[in-house]
Write an enzyme that holds these catalytic residues in place. Structure first.
Site, short mmCIF file in Angstrom:
data_model
loop_
_atom_site.label_atom_id
_atom_site.label_comp_id
_atom_site.label_asym_id
_atom_site.label_seq_id
_atom_site.Cartn_x
_atom_site.Cartn_y
_atom_site.Cartn_z
N GLU A 1 -1.66 -8.72 5.02
CA GLU A 1 -1.67 -8.87 6.25
C GLU A 1 -3.00 -8.65 6.93
OE1 GLU A 1 -0.59 -5.98 4.80
OE2 GLU A 1 -1.23 -4.35 6.20
N HIS B 1 -3.61 -5.40 0.65
CA HIS B 1 -3.09 -5.72 2.08
C HIS B 1 -3.18 -7.00 2.45
CE1 HIS B 1 -2.19 -1.76 3.79
NE2 HIS B 1 -3.34 -1.19 2.99
N CYS C 1 0.73 -1.12 -0.04
CA CYS C 1 -0.08 0.10 0.14
C CYS C 1 0.90 1.23 0.21
CB CYS C 1 -1.10 -0.05 1.27
SG CYS C 1 -2.48 1.11 1.22
#
Lengths: 1061, 298
Positions: free
Chosen positions: B248, B246, B95
């Site tokens: 994660e 993302h 990002c």
């Protein structure tokens, strides 16, 4: 010399397309080029390295502005307004200065540089091509900018070419004729003059006044008395400080004052007492449970006790409150290692004038309440909530009688407040999954903007309890973060005086979330655990005067050397520095031996920190200015010297008669089951679903980062159909399966009939939403935010008292303690209508109750979306004839009388049974009924699942005869005098009332067929568990004899209202 | 000793904690280091094998997302950074990290020419920040970060995620296999029989039958109007990966937007909910890469 750098964006830039859209809305077709402009007086701005650092060579061009356009519009900031982009550009300029090949210099952490040298100012230039007139560009400028904080200039292409471009404007603050010392104010004056000072402020040399102090004559006389005793004149800074400290905003005088027979005031007598009683009861329960446990062998534990200790851990038995009402936020136990904290604030007045600035300073401000909790909590979740007028309306109201100064339109306010929280939350890396929007036309002049932050803090830090802090005598007072400017001085006193270049800085604040983020990270993620400071608090309302003043209550005094406070620009008077509300600052109490390393470490993180004085135990508040004492007050007088003002109330219930005739938009049940009747039913349900209070606000959720920190479990949009939900679940500790459950409730319109019913419904909704999602009922706490109006009128105070009485009773019954709260008592707009006639628009008295709880394992979470076809649909809780102030009545232009009353006892029974069912995972989906009642609930469930349902309401219409027909109910409702009929009339309710009643205490659930038996056994003996149908294999929501609606039509109605936003 | 990860922080980066959590979860060691501490002691980079610039809002996106932070790194840290990527290391930008590394020219770095800005990541076509779950198809590539991954259901959260570049750059990315992942349409509703919400859903069947249809710029599948539906790219070696979505935030099943549906289906089938979800594979690949490397060197 002034340098101007213009960075041209590519043709297809999204920002340009957005403007194209705005102009299309005005009926104009244009093309737009967007240019980012940087202006500086520093010669490094001429350096190519700097210019290249500002532009991207792939998509942007530097100083190659095209000239094939019709109009140029430039928007920049007024002097003194926070310019975040300019700030970043200034940093790049400093970096450039140190470059190239002098990387030695870069090893010096970037100290905050002397701002005047290296300042860069940003603005935006739009080049517009198309057949448009100057008026159109002016309209565009009005949409894009706020004249309180921004300047705009317009040129046609001929002028632009003749002038060789736009003007080079450097919006420097110029403060002139400022008296940079403290003025002495003689208080040996008449009552009339005292009153004048209290009302309009201290007089300047030129006869103008410095702005309202909000001090009543009673207060002014107490001040006069005090200085008579001291035997000297007061100083301006002393009077300003007392005004801040004694203000309604800081002292909450209305909640603290004796009111009728309640001598200790509403806050102590009801709110605080509720929490105290619950805590005592829970402590007793816990100790008796422990006794039972230790005395009984495990196989002898009675069933009920065993039930109670399921999911057993120390956290959920007994008192969950750890820090309530005493700190910047309230804190409850999360698990054996952590506390969670919560605080909800309002930022209403600033948001009415500058919606973006008001809401961004609101959200980053409440973030600081979290950072300032105990030794410092890490912000882990943001909340938001907006009460607004319908953005599709354009009411004409003005601030002046000449009708030259219009209020902002509802659409502008909505866009602004939504964007402010977006910017503040997203930039800070705090997820914002939780919120609401409620509409009522009376929020037109004074919108309500709620912002909240949940924090996470270890229960123990360096051997000290995480929530405990204390400033000791000898500790240094350290101000950390942003510098001080004239921001927010006398925040509410914006005048309509034209602001132009060279004007003093304006009173409007803009948040700078990155400055705060740097400070927050450095404190919470690094310094806190080093044990370098002994106390911390935030600078919010009242600035240093309140943060230092509050902390000094612990040590017993302070001495501030005010000239040491770093300023954004020179020329501010001492009193301004002291009460300035400049954002992004915390105040710390630091033992002297730690100050140097603390300041050095913060500098390495790009954060400025300054010692500005010392905490003392002298019993006095002292401020010096270059050695001269300018404030010297007894601490006791400062904090407790304000005289009591007893309040009197009256209470009259509102409401009208219940409507006796068929409503204009109703389920016409003539010829039941016929195609035309069903057509009517469909029409009404779709219309209801499209109403602003019920329809989707997905456009907000997708703009708000709701899964940063990786902690989102149950988000703001639920099910495949993405229904905007009222409850969220978050795992703030990634390694723990426990979740934080958040929700809220508010029903402003119910106050029109009964503020007590309003408060009850709000509290019940906040609790019920959390219960429905699977919260552990033992670990659930509440926050109260009162947003009242005209709180100097006995009638309004009567409503307030009634609301407070009601929520005391309920909280104690539910055993849901209040842990934090805030009030905002004067949400009235006083202005003029389009004919110049004076008007006063007061918001409906509004209580927002927010809930925060813990779910022991997120696997037990329940979302609102049904999960499978064939599942059974049950309505839990009783539906009564309670449509007073409902969405349905409002749609018909009727208020009615039967506002929902809350039966706390019945509801509690249900919630306890429900909690057991959710623990046993018997429930596949759940939705707590609110606005729009059962009709809205059924529709939202169908949309969320993208599945149909088959529903039969007859058991609800005739609770005694499950198989009865609709005809009967219709006849009854037309012949019975509803006003006098019992609300749970055994004769039954019409389908209309069943569908649209907003009775509280109800949850609509779906259950997998294999769990039917266990589910029904769970609710055995609870008479309000109604089987009403099933999730069907069709694509229709079928309500027998009423309507058959395609799920995609429901979805369109639900989502179209705000689709274009 | 396992390979060590350095996750940067500071100036508004904000995803460092959960990103480090992901790396640690797969068995890697590592820590979060403030950018100013790296600048103060750039040699520390030598003791790490993996560099991650996580998501965030560095400098509030002022002067263009990722730009100011990239300029800071370029002006203060360039030589050490270049040395780092030229070693046998892995670099990941997520990002805001993706925007930063792209602005630094660590991608596409044609002919290993690190530092040239050929690609911009700029304002979403909608001019709106977008936080939503998307589906990705992993393109043909040679990145160790992506080995064995076919598709991913993970979220995006950005206001400026639109990759823009000249046509010839795009062509070159394609022919070099430097496009790492693209946005696709993979709505369950497009395949009613494979409905996740239905208790008859068979996850295996769903996986096998998934048809990858590129988003072709269509909102919301392609959430930002990115050219070629590009969501992620690599350098030529594949060791530098930058991605807007993302991973994660989609590494565990409980993080998914359809978690409620998945856990309900599992409960009905009497099964446990799998702990891991798509995003974790990226971090696992990093661990595997160095496990392999360690074995080789042993």
């Amino acid at each position: 010399m002034t340098y101007r750098i213009e960075i041209l964006a590519h043709k297809d830039d999204g920002r340009g397309l957005e403007i194209k859209k705005i102009m299309a809305g005005l009926g104009k077709t244009v093309n737009v080029r967007v240019i980012d402009v940087y202006t500086s007086e520093n010669e490094t701005a001429a350096n190519d390295v700097f210019k290249n650092a500002l532009g991207n060579p792939v998509t942007q061009k530097i100083n190659q502005t095209p000239d094939d356009f019709d109009w140029a519009l430039e928007i920049g900031f007024l002097p003194g307004v926070t310019d975040n982009i300019g700030h970043t550009a200034s940093e790049l300029l400093s970096l450039t200065k140190m470059h190239p090949d002098e990387s030695q210099d870069l090893k010096i952490p970037d100290q905050v540089r002397d701002a005047k040298d290296e300042k860069v100012y940003s603005s935006k230039l739009y080049l517009i091509s198309g057949n448009v007139k100057k008026g159109d560009i002016e309209a565009l400028a009005a949409t894009l900018s706020n004249k309180l904080i921004q300047r705009s200039s317009i040129k046609d292409s001929a002028t632009y070419k003749k002038d060789g471009g736009m003007e080079k404007i450097v919006p420097k603050v110029k403060l002139d004729n400022k008296n940079v010392s403290a003025d002495k104010i003689d208080l040996n004056i008449s009552d009339k003059e005292l009153e004048e000072i209290g009302k309009n402020g201290i007089e300047n040399l030129d006869g103008s006044r410095r702005g309202p102090l909000g001090l009543s004559l009673l207060y002014m006389k107490a001040i006069q008395e005090y200085f008579k005793k001291e035997g000297r004149p007061a100083t301006d800074i002393e009077i300003e400080t007392l005004a801040q400290t004694w203000s309604e905003h800081c002292k909450h005088t209305i909640f603290a004052s004796p009111i009728d027979e309640v001598k200790d005031g509403l806050y102590k007598h009801y709110i605080k007492r509720a929490t105290k009683e619950i805590r005592e009861k829970r402590q007793q329960q816990a100790s008796s449970l422990r006794r039972q446990e230790s005395s009984a062998k495990s196989n002898q534990i009675p069933d009920q006790v065993r039930d109670d200790i399921y999911w057993r851990d120390e956290d959920r038995i007994g008192d969950i409150c750890v820090s309530v009402f005493s700190d910047n936020a309230g804190g409850i136990i999360f698990d054996e290692n952590y506390l969670i904290t919560d605080k909800v604030e309002t930022h209403n007045s600033p948001s009415a004038l500058d919606p973006f600035g008001g809401s961004i300073t609101g959200i980053v401000g409440v973030n600081r309440d979290c950072i300032g909790f105990g030794q410092g909590a890490k912000p882990v979740i943001n909340r938001y909530g907006f009460c607004l007028a319908d953005p599709r309306t354009k009411p004409q109201y003005f601030r002046d009688a000449k009708c030259t100064n219009p209020i902002l339109s509802p659409a502008t306010i909505m866009h602004g407040v939504v964007a402010g929280v977006e910017s503040g939350g997203n930039c800070s890396g705090i997820p914002t999954p939780q919120g609401f929007v409620v509409f009522d036309d009376r929020f037109v002049g004074k919108p309500l903007v709620f912002v909240g932050t949940i924090g996470l803090i270890p229960r123990e830090i360096n051997g000290r309890a995480g929530h405990v802090k204390k400033a000791s005598a000898g500790d240094k007072i350290v101000m950390v973060g942003g510098r001080v400017g004239q921001d927010g001085i006398h925040g509410a006193t914006f005048s309509s005086v034209a602001l132009d270049e060279g004007s003093p800085a304006t009173a409007v604040q803009i948040g700078d979330p990155i400055t705060q983020k740097k400070m927050s990270d450095a404190i919470i993620k690094e310094i806190r655990d080093l044990d370098w400071y002994s106390a911390i608090t935030d600078n919010g309302a009242g600035g240093l005067s309140s943060s230092v003043g509050e902390m000094a209550e612990q040590s017993g005094g302070f001495h501030v050397e005010l000239e040491k406070v770093p300023l954004k620009y020179p020329g501010m008077s001492p009193w301004e520095i002291w009460i300035s509300e400049s954002q992004e600052r915390m105040t710390l109490a630091v033992p002297e031996e730690n100050t140097e390393k603390l300041i050095k470490h913060l500098a390495k993180r790009g954060v400025e920190a300054t010692v500005i004085g010392t905490y003392t135990d002298s019993g006095r508040a002292v401020i010096s200015w270059d050695g001269e004492t300018i404030l010297d007050l007894e601490m006791e007088f400062l904090h407790d010297g304000n005289p009591e003002t007893p309040l009197k109330t009256t209470f009259v219930r509102g409401g009208e008669e219940e409507p006796k005739h068929p409503l204009p938009q109703s389920l016409s049940l003539k010829g039941e089951g016929s195609a035309s009747a069903q057509g009517e039913g469909q029409h009404v349900i779709l219309k209801l679903l499209a109403r602003p209070n019920i329809c989707s606000k997905e456009f907000i959720s997708t703009q708000y980062d709701h899964n940063v920190q990786g902690s989102a479990v149950l988000g703001p949009l639920q099910g495949r159909g993405r229904v905007y939900a009222e409850t969220s679940i978050t795992r703030p500790v990634l390694s723990s399966p426990k979740g934080v459950v958040l929700s809220q409730g508010l029903f402003p319109r119910y106050s029109d009939i009964d503020a007590g019913a309003m408060a009850a419904a709000s509290l019940d909704m906040a609790v019920r939403n959390a219960v429905a999602a699977g919260v552990d009922f033992n670990q659930l706490a509440l926050l109260d935010n009162f947003c009242w109006c005209s709180s100097d009128e006995p009638e309004r105070l009567g409503q307030l008292k009634r609301a407070v009485e009601v929520i005391y009773e309920m909280a104690v019954k539910y055993e849901t303690p209040f842990i934090s709260g805030k009030d905002s008592m004067f949400n009235d707009f006083k202005g003029y209508d389009k004919d110049g006639k004076a008007v006063k628009i007061s918001v409906p008295p509004t209580l927002l109750v927010s809930s925060i709880g813990v779910i022991p394992h997120v696997q037990h979470a329940i979302s609102l979306a049904p999960k499978a076809e064939g599942d059974l649909v049950y309505l839990l809780g009783e539906t009564k004839d309670e449509l007073g102030a409902s969405e349905y009545y409002d749609m018909n232009g009727v208020l009615g009388n039967n506002v929902p009353e809350t039966d706390t006892h019945q509801n509690l029974r249900l919630y306890k049974l429900y909690a057991r069912a959710s623990r046993d995972r018997l429930i596949a989906s759940a939705y707590a009924l609110g606005y729009g009642g059962l009709a809205a609930a059924l529709a939202k469930k169908a949309i969320a699942a993208q599945m149909g349902m088959e529903i039969d309401l007859s058991s609800l219409c005739h609770p005694d005869q499950g198989d009865s027909r609709m005809e009967g109910s219709k006849k009854d409702s037309s012949t019975t005098d509803l006003k006098s009929s019992a609300r749970n009339d055994k004769k039954g309710l019409s389908a209309e009332k069943v569908l649209f009643s907003e009775s509280t205490g109800r949850i609509l659930v779906t259950v997998a067929p294999q769990n039917k038996k266990a589910f029904e056994k769970n609710f055995k003996g609870f008479e309000q568990c109604h089987y009403i149908g099933s999730v069907s294999y069709s694509e229709n929501l079928m309500i027998r004899d009423v309507a058959s609606l395609k799920v995609k039509d429901l979805e369109a109605a639900y989502k179209n209202t705000f689709r274009e936003l | 000793m396992s390979a060590q990860v350095i996750v940067l922080s500071g100036y508004g980066l904000n995803c460092e904690e959960e990103t480090l959590f992901a790396f640690r979860h797969v068995g890697l060691g590592g820590r979060i280091v403030h950018i100013n501490d790296v600048i103060e002691n750039p040699k520390m980079l030598e003791s790490y094998q993996i560099l991650c610039v996580p998501g965030g809002f560095s400098y509030g996106d002022d002067t263009g997302s990722g730009n100011a932070f990239a300029q800071k790194m370029r002006l203060a840290l360039w030589d050490d950074l270049k040395k780092f990527v030229e070693r046998d290391t892995l670099t990941l930008g997520i990002c805001n990290g993706c925007q930063i590394l792209t602005n630094l020219g660590l991608v596409p770095a044609f002919d290993q020419n690190y530092g040239v800005r050929d690609i911009a990541v700029t304002y979403n076509k909608s001019a709106r920040y977008q936080c939503r779950w998307i589906d990705l198809k992993v393109a043909e590539n040679n990145s160790p970060w992506l080995s064995g991954i076919e598709s991913m259901h993970i979220p995006v959260a950005h206001g400026e995620g639109r990759f823009m570049m000249e046509d010839q750059t795009l062509e070159k990315l394609r022919s070099n296999k430097q496009i790492a992942a693209q946005y696709i349409i993979a709505e369950p509703s497009a395949h009613p029989k494979l409905d996740l919400g239905s208790h008859e859903a068979d996850p295996d069947l769903r996986q096998d039958a998934r048809i990858y249809v590129l988003a072709e710029g269509q909102f919301p599948y392609n959430p930002n109007g990115s050219i070629g539906d590009i969501a992620a790219i690599t350098d030529e070696t594949g060791k530098v990966l930058v991605m807007m979505p993302h991973p994660e935030r989609g590494m565990f099943t409980w993080q998914r937007d359809d978690y409620m549906e998945i856990k309900d289906a599992a409960q009905r089938a009497g099964q446990d909910v799998p702990e891991e979800s798509d995003g974790l594979a990226i971090f696992k690949n990093a661990a595997l890469y160095f496990e392999g490397a360690l074995k080789k060197s042993a």
